[in-house]
Design a protein around this motif. Structure first.
Motif, PDB file in Angstrom:
ATOM      1  N   ASP A   1       0.801  -1.220   0.000  1.00 34.75           N
ATOM      2  CA  ASP A   1       0.000   0.000   0.000  1.00 34.75           C
ATOM      3  C   ASP A   1       0.834   1.270   0.000  1.00 34.75           C
ATOM      4  O   ASP A   1       0.428   2.286   0.526  1.00 34.75           O
ATOM      5  CB  ASP A   1      -0.945  -0.011   1.203  1.00 34.75           C
ATOM      6  CG  ASP A   1      -1.924  -1.160   1.089  1.00 34.75           C
ATOM      7  OD1 ASP A   1      -2.234  -1.541  -0.041  1.00 34.75           O
ATOM      8  OD2 ASP A   1      -2.347  -1.672   2.143  1.00 34.75           O
ATOM      9  N   LYS A   2       1.993   1.209  -0.579  1.00 36.99           N
ATOM     10  CA  LYS A   2       2.849   2.405  -0.602  1.00 36.99           C
ATOM     11  C   LYS A   2       2.459   3.321  -1.752  1.00 36.99           C
ATOM     12  O   LYS A   2       2.340   2.887  -2.901  1.00 36.99           O
ATOM     13  CB  LYS A   2       4.297   1.974  -0.779  1.00 36.99           C
ATOM     14  CG  LYS A   2       5.247   3.126  -0.809  1.00 36.99           C
ATOM     15  CD  LYS A   2       6.629   2.669  -1.165  1.00 36.99           C
ATOM     16  CE  LYS A   2       7.472   3.878  -1.475  1.00 36.99           C
ATOM     17  NZ  LYS A   2       8.417   3.626  -2.533  1.00 36.99           N
ATOM     18  N   GLN A   3       2.241   4.601  -1.428  1.00 36.60           N
ATOM     19  CA  GLN A   3       1.911   5.582  -2.466  1.00 36.60           C
ATOM     20  C   GLN A   3       2.918   6.724  -2.368  1.00 36.60           C
ATOM     21  O   GLN A   3       3.220   7.174  -1.266  1.00 36.60           O
ATOM     22  CB  GLN A   3       0.508   6.178  -2.230  1.00 36.60           C
ATOM     23  CG  GLN A   3      -0.600   5.170  -2.012  1.00 36.60           C
ATOM     24  CD  GLN A   3      -1.020   4.498  -3.303  1.00 36.60           C
ATOM     25  OE1 GLN A   3      -0.778   5.020  -4.385  1.00 36.60           O
ATOM     26  NE2 GLN A   3      -1.628   3.336  -3.201  1.00 36.60           N
ATOM     27  N   SER A   4       3.404   7.181  -3.528  1.00 37.40           N
ATOM     28  CA  SER A   4       4.357   8.302  -3.512  1.00 37.40           C
ATOM     29  C   SER A   4       3.983   9.328  -4.557  1.00 37.40           C
ATOM     30  O   SER A   4       3.527   8.968  -5.639  1.00 37.40           O
ATOM     31  CB  SER A   4       5.762   7.816  -3.864  1.00 37.40           C
ATOM     32  OG  SER A   4       6.340   7.170  -2.785  1.00 37.40           O
TER      33      SER A   4
ATOM     34  N   THR B   1       5.611  10.278   0.655  1.00 33.95           N
ATOM     35  CA  THR B   1       5.303   8.840   0.605  1.00 33.95           C
ATOM     36  C   THR B   1       4.406   8.503   1.786  1.00 33.95           C
ATOM     37  O   THR B   1       4.669   8.934   2.908  1.00 33.95           O
ATOM     38  CB  THR B   1       6.611   8.026   0.710  1.00 33.95           C
ATOM     39  OG1 THR B   1       7.418   8.335  -0.430  1.00 33.95           O
ATOM     40  CG2 THR B   1       6.334   6.531   0.719  1.00 33.95           C
TER      41      THR B   1
ATOM     42  N   TYR C   1       1.665   5.233   3.461  1.00 28.50           N
ATOM     43  CA  TYR C   1       1.205   3.841   3.377  1.00 28.50           C
ATOM     44  C   TYR C   1      -0.272   3.768   3.742  1.00 28.50           C
ATOM     45  O   TYR C   1      -0.726   4.445   4.662  1.00 28.50           O
ATOM     46  CB  TYR C   1       2.040   2.964   4.313  1.00 28.50           C
ATOM     47  CG  TYR C   1       3.473   2.874   3.845  1.00 28.50           C
ATOM     48  CD1 TYR C   1       3.872   1.850   3.006  1.00 28.50           C
ATOM     49  CD2 TYR C   1       4.394   3.858   4.185  1.00 28.50           C
ATOM     50  CE1 TYR C   1       5.176   1.794   2.528  1.00 28.50           C
ATOM     51  CE2 TYR C   1       5.696   3.813   3.717  1.00 28.50           C
ATOM     52  CZ  TYR C   1       6.081   2.782   2.897  1.00 28.50           C
ATOM     53  OH  TYR C   1       7.358   2.732   2.420  1.00 28.50           O
TER      54      TYR C   1
ATOM     55  N   GLU D   1      -3.410   7.858  -1.616  1.00 32.28           N
ATOM     56  CA  GLU D   1      -3.084   8.775  -2.710  1.00 32.28           C
ATOM     57  C   GLU D   1      -3.907  10.074  -2.725  1.00 32.28           C
ATOM     58  O   GLU D   1      -3.337  11.162  -2.821  1.00 32.28           O
ATOM     59  CB  GLU D   1      -3.151   8.082  -4.064  1.00 32.28           C
ATOM     60  CG  GLU D   1      -2.298   8.879  -5.032  1.00 32.28           C
ATOM     61  CD  GLU D   1      -2.327   8.376  -6.445  1.00 32.28           C
ATOM     62  OE1 GLU D   1      -2.841   7.272  -6.677  1.00 32.28           O
ATOM     63  OE2 GLU D   1      -1.828   9.107  -7.313  1.00 32.28           O
TER      64      GLU D   1
END
Ligand code: ADP
Ligand code: MG
Length: 355
Positions: free
Chosen positions: A40-43, A56, A58, A63
């Motif tokens: 679930d990592k969004q950057s 960044t 999680y 997002e």
């Protein structure tokens, strides 16, 4: 070694030519980590406030929250730009001595900065802009002003002459404000607040070297933040923190070499009108509050080692790491257990500052 760190701290506003190398550097750092196992990592990354930012977080729905934080940063930039003709700062700077109504956030950051100016005995002074301009730092056309020119301009410098009443700001004619020393720290606090309000418990916000962490890494471990070597490329060590901000100021990212062969950096001592030159190469401040870190990193850099130590002993609401030009590292107790010197830096002496 680098690849295990989450982020890299460095001092000074980044110049555009540095951006590409930093982008590459961050990409290398991130791709080196085992993030493929973190679903679930969004950057997001973007350019704002004169610098490259990377956020960044999680969580499945991270997002849209990151995008809201980014929008808020863009709104603050519109309010605080020194050159943008529709900004609050521009209106105040071009008001010819008249009072100007500003947005809540502008009044709030000014109130905080004026309070910090008082606490630091004027080492932080948001009215140094005319001096900064004379040294050419505002347009990257550097020059060494004459002593008389500096003396003349110093009459327009003085935080105590900024009149702030509620949301109204008034400067004396000729004075100019610049929020460069505190804006990114304040913006980082607001962005972290947006993330927390939206239930995010694990995020790393890098606002051009101002690092703001929310919670810890998804596995519960601390974020690892690389401390850049102010003498060159690479890093000298790592600090491990959770839910804290870390901000570095120094004169090694933005400086010029004058015709006289001397090095002049972009942090000005408001009492002399000259760029700071006191044997310190960088100072990193670590605390919960990003704006406090930002205000202190700039003002303690002006104060130098001895006065910074004195200030810390009296306040102790933050930790700090100072690097001197003789390759010594001074750090406060709270961060000493969280700092690891890289093994190839055994030539650097580390001193823990006593209470
Ligand atoms: P960064 O460049 O990373 O934002 P700082 O937070 O230390 O680094 O802020 C430096 C900026 O603050 C300078 O570029 C200038 O705009 C402004 N400035 C320089 N000297 C001072 C000072 N003594 N007090 C307040 N602002 C300053
Ligand atoms: Mg600062």
């Amino acid at each position: 070694m680098l690849k295990y760190d989450d982020s890299l701290l460095y001092g000074g506003t980044m110049m555009i030519k540095r951006i590409l190398s930093l982008c590459l550097c961050l990409i290398l750092l991130l791709s080196g980590c085992s993030y493929t196992q973190e679903p679930d990592k969004q950057s997001i990354s973007f350019f704002a406030m004169d610098t490259y930012m990377e956020f960044t977080a999680y969580g499945e729905d991270a997002e849209p929250t990151l995008m809201s934080a980014r929008e808020k940063i863009a709104d603050l930039e519109l309010l605080w730009s020194v050159t943008g003709e529709n900004s609050d700062v521009y209106a105040v700077n071009h008001a010819d001595g008249q009072a100007i109504e500003v947005a809540y956030e502008t009044a709030d950051i000014l109130k905080f900065a004026l309070d910090m100016s008082e606490r630091t005995n004027g080492a932080l002074d948001l009215t140094v802009y005319p001096i900064l301009s004379a040294w050419g730092f505002t347009k990257e056309e550097n020059r060494i002003p004459s002593k008389d020119e500096i003396k003349g301009l110093l009459s327009f410098v003085g935080y105590e002459n900024v009149m702030l009443n509620g949301n109204t700001v008034q400067l004396e004619e000729g004075m100019m404000l610049d929020l460069g020393a505190v804006g990114k720290g304040y913006a980082g606090d607001i962005a972290a607040g947006i993330l927390r309000e939206n239930g995010i418990t694990s995020a790393l916000l890098n606002l051009g070297g101002n690092v703001q962490t929310v919670g810890s890494r998804p596995d519960g471990s601390d974020w690892r933040i690389g401390l850049q070597d102010p003498n060159g490329e690479g890093k000298i060590g790592v600090i491990e923190v959770s839910d804290l901000a870390a901000v570095t100021s120094g004169a090694y990212e933005r400086f010029f070499i004058g015709d006289d062969g001397n090095r002049y950096g972009h942090i000005i001592d408001p009492s002399t009108g000259y760029p700071v030159e006191n044997g310190l190469l960088s100072i990193t401040v670590i605390a919960h509050d990003g704006k406090l870190c930002d205000a202190l990193s700039t003002s303690l850099f002006v104060m130098g080692l001895d006065k910074s130590v004195e200030y810390w002993r009296q306040n102790q609401d933050f930790d700090m790491i100072l690097i001197s030009d003789s390759n010594d590292i001074y750090l406060t107790g709270g961060i000493s257990e969280r700092f690891t010197l890289d093994s190839d830096r055994s030539n650097m002496k580390v001193y823990v500052i006593s209470e």
